[in-house]
Scaffold this motif. Sequence first.
Motif, short mmCIF file in Angstrom:
data_model
loop_
_atom_site.label_atom_id
_atom_site.label_comp_id
_atom_site.label_asym_id
_atom_site.label_seq_id
_atom_site.Cartn_x
_atom_site.Cartn_y
_atom_site.Cartn_z
N CYS A 176 4.66 14.00 36.56
CA CYS A 176 5.00 15.01 37.19
C CYS A 176 5.09 15.91 37.56
N ILE A 180 7.58 18.14 40.73
CA ILE A 180 8.49 19.36 41.10
C ILE A 180 7.53 19.67 42.23
N MET A 204 2.73 24.65 37.51
CA MET A 204 3.86 25.17 38.31
C MET A 204 3.70 26.89 38.82
N VAL A 246 12.26 24.00 31.44
CA VAL A 246 11.64 22.65 30.81
C VAL A 246 12.43 22.89 29.84
N ASP A 279 12.54 20.27 34.66
CA ASP A 279 10.77 19.05 33.47
C ASP A 279 11.46 18.60 32.78
N LEU A 281 10.20 16.52 31.11
CA LEU A 281 8.68 15.50 30.29
C LEU A 281 8.65 15.21 29.24
N CYS A 307 13.18 15.52 37.03
CA CYS A 307 11.31 15.10 36.62
C CYS A 307 11.27 14.94 35.69
N SER A 308 10.29 14.13 35.15
CA SER A 308 9.70 13.06 34.04
C SER A 308 8.32 12.42 34.65
#
Length: 468
Positions: A176, A180, A204, A246, A279, A281, A307-308
């Motif tokens: 992930c 990113i 990040m 997130v 994110d 995730l 994103c994941s």
Amino acid sequence: MYLKVAEKIEQQIMSQVLNIGDKLPSVRLLSKEHGLSVSTILQAYYHLESKGLIESRPQSGYYVRFNPSRFPQKIEKSNPQQMIKTKNVEAIIGEVYDDFSQQGITRFSLSVPAPEILPLAKLNKVMMQALRDLPGNGTSYEQIQGNVLLRRQIARWSMNWDGHLQADDLITTAGCMNAISYCLMALTKPGDTIAVESPVYFGMLRFAQSIGLKVLELPTDPDTGVDPDDVKKALQKHDIKACFFVTNFSNPLGYCMPDEQKESLVRLLSRHGVPLVEDDLYGDVYFGKTRPKSCKTFDEEGNVLWCSSISKTLAPGYRVGWVAPGKYLDKVKQLKLFHSITSATAQQAAIASFLATGRYEYHLRKLRQTLHSNSLQFTRAIGEYFPEGIKLTNPTGGFILWLELDKKIDAYQLYQEAMQHKISIAPGTMFTLQDRYQNCMRLSYGMQWSPEIDRALKKLGNLVKGMM
């Protein structure tokens, strides 16, 4: 049936109809009341016992051992001041990461599921099958966008949160964080400003700094995340090029942004033409009845880059991730070509097979039960072993807790002392670019609960008491 019985008793405990020390009905009595077998009722009690909600007393029966009123205090909404810290925390991050390789460490600092709660034998099986079936036994390059079967399975899985993705909407990545990084490079240039939650995942932050970005940390509620009104104020005051959040069970606060708040956020950013890197995730690790939606659910213009990966749910070391970049697909695809050409062939094929056979769904059900039980066990232990006055998050998914200690406690000093007892934590100062969170820490409950874990939490609590 045993889960239904257990859920009713758990609701009574959480609503404090049943309190610590209350005796539960006998197994035989409950069996007659519900018209169920004794073994079914016993399963329900075993399930509640594994969560730390009740306890068995020899020749006496089952008793309540958990009360939500004994939860530590709730974490307050963050209020970051926009000043860069003078102290460099790169050394702290490096130190915590270096400890990952040491043997015999209780790793509360590691935000991945421990091997003992992962389906390792089944993963090995699908990996061996993939190596046998792939051209060149997995030594050949995959296409740039990634394994097509894997992308189809991810697209199918997105229906769980009304994602409505197609295979061609997706690009696979090496985890992930890799997804990113491609997104931020596609959306920004050095000197640009991005807005993030606070505290925020340190990886990040460090990547953003490495490519010359300015980071604006926004106030963040520990239950609901970033308020769209705060985002709106930030957009009016700053030239923000992208946002990063997130949205489901964030790292490290563990909040889950309500679906209506996600929709408002998507509409706001769309009106201002500011893309959102989302994110997601932890979205599959929910403790409720249904998976929360993602911001991507409400994205009608391709403005959300979703994103994941399976790094937090299935196989951290496989480094299989993905992104649905919306209208930025071509830019992200080009960056992937420049930086890595393609993704690891065998791992993608193995994960695609695992998803296609339904094994992933079965594994997630067990994982969610384990992690929910762990979260309650950790909360009980922290309330019991740590000094009064600490504050603690109460996540409804994921496997991360955020603790705020007395202001006189330095969490980095606590980390150093804890490591003398082979216990690793993540000091809060890692999760910001400001002089904040020195008295905070992140703990992971992503391992199998055991007497050793209980003893480690007790030792950690005693160390905190000794620093006051």
